[in-house]
Scaffold this motif. Structure first.
Motif, PDB file in Angstrom:
ATOM      1  N   GLN A  36       0.245 -94.293  -6.728  1.00 22.91           N
ATOM      2  CA  GLN A  36       0.567 -93.001  -6.117  1.00 22.91           C
ATOM      3  C   GLN A  36       0.916 -91.954  -7.180  1.00 22.91           C
ATOM      4  O   GLN A  36       0.568 -90.773  -7.022  1.00 22.91           O
ATOM      5  N   ALA A  37       1.564 -92.343  -8.246  1.00 16.68           N
ATOM      6  CA  ALA A  37       1.950 -91.388  -9.284  1.00 16.68           C
ATOM      7  C   ALA A  37       0.734 -90.704  -9.896  1.00 16.68           C
ATOM      8  O   ALA A  37       0.773 -89.510 -10.228  1.00 16.68           O
ATOM      9  N   ALA A  38      -0.370 -91.444 -10.044  1.00 19.04           N
ATOM     10  CA  ALA A  38      -1.585 -90.862 -10.620  1.00 19.04           C
ATOM     11  C   ALA A  38      -2.231 -89.873  -9.661  1.00 19.04           C
ATOM     12  O   ALA A  38      -2.823 -88.876 -10.081  1.00 19.04           O
ATOM     13  N   ALA A  40      -0.547 -88.108  -7.364  1.00 17.55           N
ATOM     14  CA  ALA A  40       0.368 -86.974  -7.232  1.00 17.55           C
ATOM     15  C   ALA A  40       0.384 -86.090  -8.469  1.00 17.55           C
ATOM     16  O   ALA A  40       0.624 -84.883  -8.366  1.00 17.55           O
ATOM     17  N   GLY A  41       0.131 -86.668  -9.643  1.00 20.35           N
ATOM     18  CA  GLY A  41       0.182 -85.899 -10.888  1.00 20.35           C
ATOM     19  C   GLY A  41      -1.099 -86.019 -11.678  1.00 20.35           C
ATOM     20  O   GLY A  41      -1.099 -86.597 -12.774  1.00 20.35           O
ATOM     21  N   ARG A 116      -4.314 -81.621  -7.349  1.00 18.97           N
ATOM     22  CA  ARG A 116      -2.871 -81.511  -7.119  1.00 18.97           C
ATOM     23  C   ARG A 116      -2.582 -80.765  -5.812  1.00 18.97           C
ATOM     24  O   ARG A 116      -1.718 -81.170  -5.027  1.00 18.97           O
ATOM     25  N   TRP A 119      -3.325 -82.960  -2.830  1.00 20.60           N
ATOM     26  CA  TRP A 119      -2.257 -83.942  -2.637  1.00 20.60           C
ATOM     27  C   TRP A 119      -1.053 -83.304  -1.941  1.00 20.60           C
ATOM     28  O   TRP A 119      -0.521 -83.852  -0.978  1.00 20.60           O
TER      29      TRP A 119
END
Length: 403
Positions: A36-38, A40-41, A116, A119
Motif C-alpha cells: 500500500q505504501a508504494a 500511496a506514494g 497520487r 489514490w
C-alpha cells in the motif's frame, strides 16, 4: 470475499475505474501486488502524460484535476501547438491550437502526480461510500472465470469472487493471460529514455516530435521551474535498446551536453534536472477485450507506442466506456457481468482505438526506418500533410475534444 466488481491492478486506470463506479451501491475490490505504501506514494518515473481535452474533463469529473493542482501549482502545463519534424530540415508539420478554437490542444502532467491524485480520490471515496476494499501486497496467482462468477486466488492462499473481474495491470497483463486472452505484440526494437531538462530558449508551450536520423526526439513543454523560473521540458529520446543503457550512466554534465547536441542546440544549452528512466517500446493489442465475467481496461486493453501520446488517454477512454455500460446495467437492475454490456464495451473501445493503434504502428515503423527511400517518403508525407487543412483540423479536434 465476494464483490460485485474486482479490479486487478491499482495503477491509474484501475483506481480511476474504482472511483467512477463508487457511490452507486456496488461492492468494489482492488487487488494489487505492490504494498500500500508504494501505491500511496508513487515515485517520479520520468513519464510526462500529454492529456487530451476529453481526458482532462474526465480527470476533473473524477476529482483528480484539483488534487493535482493542489500538489503543485505548476504541475499542469498547457500544450498550445504540436510540431512534427524530420531529419535536419527546418520544415515542420504544425498542428496549431487555433484549428480547434481553444487556447491549448491539451495538457501535460507528470505520471506520478496522476497516480497520487487517483489514490487520494479513491481514498476519499472509500471513506464517504465505504464500498471499496483494497487488497494490497499480494499477487494474483490463479484466475478462473465462468458464466456465473470470476474467482482469483492470491499468493497467500485467499480466494475472492466477483460478478465481474477487470484487468488493469499493464500491457503485459498476467490477469488477461490467465483468463486465456492472448495479444498481438509488436516489439519496435527500441527503448525510450525520459527525463526533465531546463533550456535557454523558450519552447512557447509547443510539443515537438522530431524524427531524426538514427534517433527520435520528443519535447514536452512544462511550466517554468518553480525555483528558478528557467524554461523547462520533458525530453524523450528513442534509440535502439543497446544505445540507451550507456546514457543512463553518463555523469550529469556529459549527459546534458549530449542532449543539447542531439537537439541540435535548437533550444540552446540543456541541463538535466531529474533522474533518468528507460522503457522498452512494445505495442500490445489483445485479441479480445472481454471474456465471461471479465474485461480489460487501461494498458491491459491497449498498449500504445508513445509517438502519438495516446496511451493514457486511451486508458481513460476505456474507463469511461466500461463504467458507462456497467452503471447503465446496474441502474436497470441488470447483471453488470452479463455478456451484453461487456460486448458493447468491447465494440465501442475497439472502434475508438484500433484504427489509431494500427496507424501509429505504421508511422513509428516508417519514421524510424533509415533507408534513403523511407527518409524521402516521410519528408514528403509531412509536406503533404501540412497542406491538408482538413487533416490538421481533424487531429486538432481529436486532441481538443472536437470543439
Amino acid at each position: 470475499m465476494h464483490f460485485d466488481l474486482l479490479i486487478s491492478g491499482a495503477g491509474p486506470a484501475g483506481l480511476c475505474l474504482a472511483q467512477a463506479m463508487s457511490g452507486q451501491g456496488l461492492s468494489i475490490g482492488i487487488v494489487e501486488q505492490q504494498p500500500q505504501a508504494a501505491i500511496a506514494g508513487p515515485a517520479f518515473d520520468g513519464r510526462e502524460i500529454a492529456l487530451t481535452q476529453p481526458s482532462a474533463a474526465t480527470l476533473r469529473r473524477l476529482g483528480l484535476w484539483d488534487r493535482i493542482q493542489a500538489f503543485d501549482a505548476a504541475a499542469l502545463s498547457p500544450l498550445r501547438d504540436a510540431r512534427v519534424m524530420n531529419g535536419p530540415s527546418p520544415f515542420a508539420l504544425v498542428i496549431g491550437h487555433g484549428l480547434a478554437a481553444r487556447s491549448e490542444l491539451g495538457w501535460l502532467v507528470s505520471n506520478h502526480l496522476i497516480r497520487r491524485a487517483a489514490w487520494e480520490a479513491m481514498q476519499d471515496s472509500m471513506v464517504r461510500h465505504c464500498d471499496i476494499t483494497l487488497l494490497a501486497g499480494e499477487a494474483v496467482t490463479q484466475v478462473a472465470v465462468n458464466a456465473d462468477a470470476a474467482q482469483v486466488t492470491l499468493a497467500g492462499g485467499a480466494t475472492h469472487r466477483a460478478r465481474l473481474l477487470v484487468a488493469a495491470d499493464s500491457r503485459f497483463s498476467t490477469t488477461r493471460r490467465a483468463v486465456g486472452i492472448g495479444a498481438a505484440m509488436h516489439d519496435f526494437g527500441r527503448s525510450m529514455l525520459v527525463c526533465q531538462v531546463t533550456h535557454e530558449l523558450p519552447h512557447e508551450h509547443v510539443a515537438w516530435e522530431w524524427f531524426g536520423h538514427g534517433q527520435t526526439l520528443a519535447l514536452l513543454p512544462m511550466n517554468g521551474d518553480p525555483a528558478t523560473g528557467a524554461h523547462r521540458a520533458s525530453v524523450v529520446l528513442t534509440l535502439p535498446h543497446q544505445q540507451i543503457e550507456p546514457l543512463l550512466t553518463l555523469d550529469e554534465d556529459d549527459f546534458s551536453a549530449q542532449i543539447t547536441r542531439r537537439f541540435d542546440t535548437r533550444l540552446g544549452a540543456m541541463r538535466l534536472t531529474s533522474t533518468r528512466h528507460a522503457y522498452p517500446l512494445v505495442g500490445v493489442y489483445p485479441h479480445r477485450l472481454v471474456a465471461p465475467r471479465f474485461a480489460c481496461v487501461g494498458d491491459a486493453a491497449v498498449g500504445m507506442h508513445p509517438v502519438t501520446a495516446h496511451g493514457f488517454n486511451f486508458g481513460l477512454l476505456s474507463v469511461e466506456a466500461l463504467s458507462r455500460e456497467l452503471l447503465q446495467s446496474h441502474a436497470a437492475a441488470r447483471d453488470i457481468g452479463a455478456p451484453e454490456p461487456l460486448a458493447r464495451y468491447q465494440r465501442t473501445h475497439r472502434l475508438a482505438t484500433r484504427p489509431l493503434y494500427e496507424a501509429t504502428r505504421l508511422v513509428a515503423t516508417l519514421y524510424t526506418a533509415e533507408a534513403r527511400p523511407a527518409r524521402l517518403l516521410r519528408d514528403t508525407a509531412l509536406r503533404v500533410a501540412e497542406r491538408l487543412t482538413p487533416f490538421k483540423h481533424a487531429i486538432a479536434a481529436q486532441l481538443a475534444g472536437g470543439r
